[in-house]
Design a protein around this motif. Structure first.
Motif, PDB file in Angstrom:
ATOM      1  N   PHE A  41      -3.679  13.022  -6.276  1.00 21.48           N
ATOM      2  CA  PHE A  41      -3.448  12.050  -8.100  1.00 21.48           C
ATOM      3  C   PHE A  41      -3.815  10.952  -6.983  1.00 21.48           C
ATOM      4  N   ALA A  42      -2.170  10.753  -5.710  1.00 20.70           N
ATOM      5  CA  ALA A  42      -1.831   9.383  -5.598  1.00 20.70           C
ATOM      6  C   ALA A  42      -3.328   9.545  -5.101  1.00 20.70           C
ATOM      7  N   LYS A  43      -3.979  10.063  -3.734  1.00 20.60           N
ATOM      8  CA  LYS A  43      -4.442   9.894  -2.766  1.00 20.60           C
ATOM      9  C   LYS A  43      -6.136   9.491  -3.348  1.00 20.60           C
ATOM     10  N   PHE A  44      -6.746  10.029  -4.559  1.00 18.04           N
ATOM     11  CA  PHE A  44      -7.947   9.864  -5.123  1.00 18.04           C
ATOM     12  C   PHE A  44      -7.582   7.853  -6.006  1.00 18.04           C
ATOM     13  N   VAL A  45      -6.356   7.717  -6.608  1.00 15.96           N
ATOM     14  CA  VAL A  45      -6.227   6.019  -7.259  1.00 15.96           C
ATOM     15  C   VAL A  45      -6.314   5.653  -6.009  1.00 15.96           C
ATOM     16  N   VAL A  53       4.592   5.408  -5.407  1.00 16.28           N
ATOM     17  CA  VAL A  53       4.909   5.283  -6.852  1.00 16.28           C
ATOM     18  C   VAL A  53       3.951   6.216  -7.479  1.00 16.28           C
ATOM     19  N   LEU A  54       3.168   6.356  -7.278  1.00 18.39           N
ATOM     20  CA  LEU A  54       1.581   7.490  -7.764  1.00 18.39           C
ATOM     21  C   LEU A  54       2.182   9.032  -6.875  1.00 18.39           C
ATOM     22  N   GLY A  55       2.791   9.145  -6.421  1.00 19.53           N
ATOM     23  CA  GLY A  55       3.445  10.296  -6.481  1.00 19.53           C
ATOM     24  C   GLY A  55       3.630  11.629  -5.240  1.00 19.53           C
ATOM     25  N   TYR A  93       1.216  -1.661  -0.037  1.00 18.81           N
ATOM     26  CA  TYR A  93      -0.436   0.183  -0.165  1.00 18.81           C
ATOM     27  C   TYR A  93       0.455   1.293   0.185  1.00 18.81           C
ATOM     28  N   TYR A  94       1.895   1.113   0.683  1.00 19.62           N
ATOM     29  CA  TYR A  94       2.631   2.399   0.920  1.00 19.62           C
ATOM     30  C   TYR A  94       3.608   2.811  -0.166  1.00 19.62           C
TER      31      TYR A  94
END
Length: 409
Positions: free
Chosen positions: A328-332, A228-230, A222-223
């Motif tokens: 973006f990262a939190k949305f994904v 990786v998603l920024g 998860y982390y």
């Protein structure tokens, strides 16, 4: 990578033996996952339904009173939170704790507080399916590790399967994505096609389910995905501390402040579906409310945190805060669970997830049949020695062949 290379043969061997080792895990997790998909749609069909006429003067049961009434039913267990849906639906007091394992709900009349019903979330078909999906019905510590890392290995199996299928196939893509069976096609060939061609068609769904499942089950995965998603900061569920110094003398004489919180949020968010209030776990922690917006999905939910004494709203740096503030990262990361169960696509998405899970469950079966069939085929007895023909027996055969050739000419 050529099919005759050592790397290809090594990849094929790793794919085969890892598949054999984790096949039963993938089979059971896929079947129980398919069973879980329509839980939200099926459970209301057989559970008690309570609908109340809205009363003009009746006030919604307060959070502190709901806590008091619920705790009286299960005095030895911890309350996780209380769910409010207005004055026309029951108030649900939710109890949850890991050790000893306990997960039940007490349903109260929304205005009078009368106890209507209790529900054990750890009993029934869907609870049984979830235990199989997460723990294979084994002790939690053992089953959890087997499932988590078994599915992580399955991720590698999925990728290696595509790499095995690709060499020499791209140029004949249409041909290799269709079943070309004839009446004379043997069962081994049919089984091979069911494994390879079906595996290619279901590849995206298998990868998505395995990946999102690993995000749910493995904290380090998860982390890593978040980074990786920024993503920046702490991706965990962060409940901030109070911003005030503590209870004041005026507050000691007044009503409990968080009793005003749910009615206030209902006025602010009239289109929200429900409000789940989580009581502060200490004198310095905040109280937070999960506001559910989308029916059947969770990614758009708001998580709002308030000082338990002043009700001042406190921002949270975690993934689970206000949906509008998610980058973006939190949305994904918020999408993860809804993608995992297919809810992101509504009912059509769940149908696809259900069917895809059943097809994924067939892959370890067809893979095992391939391995067993080849193993059995390799152990066949050598053919009996053929007695050489004599000149007297062979001469008529030669004459017969010569006559046929002359006839063709």
């Amino acid at each position: 990578m050529k099919r005759t290379s050592k790397r290809f043969r090594l990849l094929l061997a790793v794919h085969k033996y890892l598949g054999l080792a984790t096949g039963i895990i993938v089979l059971l997790v896929s079947l129980t996952g398919a069973a879980w998909v329509f839980k939200e749609e099926i459970e209301p069909l057989y559970e008690p339904e309570f609908v109340f006429e809205p009363a003009a003067e009746a006030e919604l049961l307060s959070a502190s009173r709901a806590r008091e009434l619920g705790q009286a039913v299960f005095p030895e267990h911890a309350i996780h939170g209380t769910l409010f849906e207005g004055t026309t639906a029951p108030v649900e007091v939710i109890f949850y704790q890991v050790e000893p394992r306990f997960y039940q709900s007490v349903f109260l009349h929304p205005t009078t507080g009368e106890i209507l019903h209790t529900k054990d979330h750890l009993s029934g078909f869907f609870a049984w399916a979830l235990l199989g999906h997460m723990y294979l019905w084994l002790p939690m510590d053992v089953g959890s590790m087997i499932v988590k890392y078994g599915i992580l290995v399955f991720l590698f199996i999925i990728v290696s399967g595509l790499l095995i299928w690709l060499p020499g196939r791209v140029k004949r893509l249409r041909k290799n994505l269709s079943f070309r069976w004839k009446p004379t096609t043997g069962w081994r060939r049919k089984n091979f096609d069911l494994h390879s061609i079906v595996g290619v068609y279901i590849y995206v769904f298998a990868f998505l389910f395995a990946f999102t499942g690993s995000v749910i089950g493995l904290p380090w995965f998860y982390y890593a995905t978040y980074k990786v998603l920024g993503g920046s900061g702490d991706p965990s569920f962060v409940i901030p501390e109070n911003v005030s110094a503590g209870r004041t003398a005026a507050a000691d004489d007044a009503a409990i402040p968080y009793d005003r919180l749910v009615p206030r949020l209902m006025r602010e968010e009239p289109d929200a579906r429900s409000f789940e209030l989580h009581y502060p776990y200490s004198e310095t922690s905040s109280v937070y409310v999960e506001i559910e917006r989308g029916e059947g999905t969770f990614y758009r939910n708001d998580y709002r945190y308030f000082d338990q004494y002043t009700l001042e709203e406190i921002p949270s740096p975690g993934v689970y805060a206000k949906y509008a503030d998610a980058d973006f990262a939190k949305f994904v990361m918020r999408l993860n669970y809804d993608v995992h169960i297919g809810a992101i696509g509504g009912i059509p998405g769940k149908v696809i997830a259900f069917l895809a899970s059943l097809v994924i469950a067939s892959l370890p079966v067809t893979g095992f049949v391939m391995w067993y069939g080849r193993r059995k085929k390799g152990k066949k007895r050598p053919p009996a020695a053929v007695r050489p023909t004599t000149y007297a027996e062979e001469e008529p055969i030669k004459r017969d062949k010569l006559a046929k050739e002359e006839y063709r000419v």
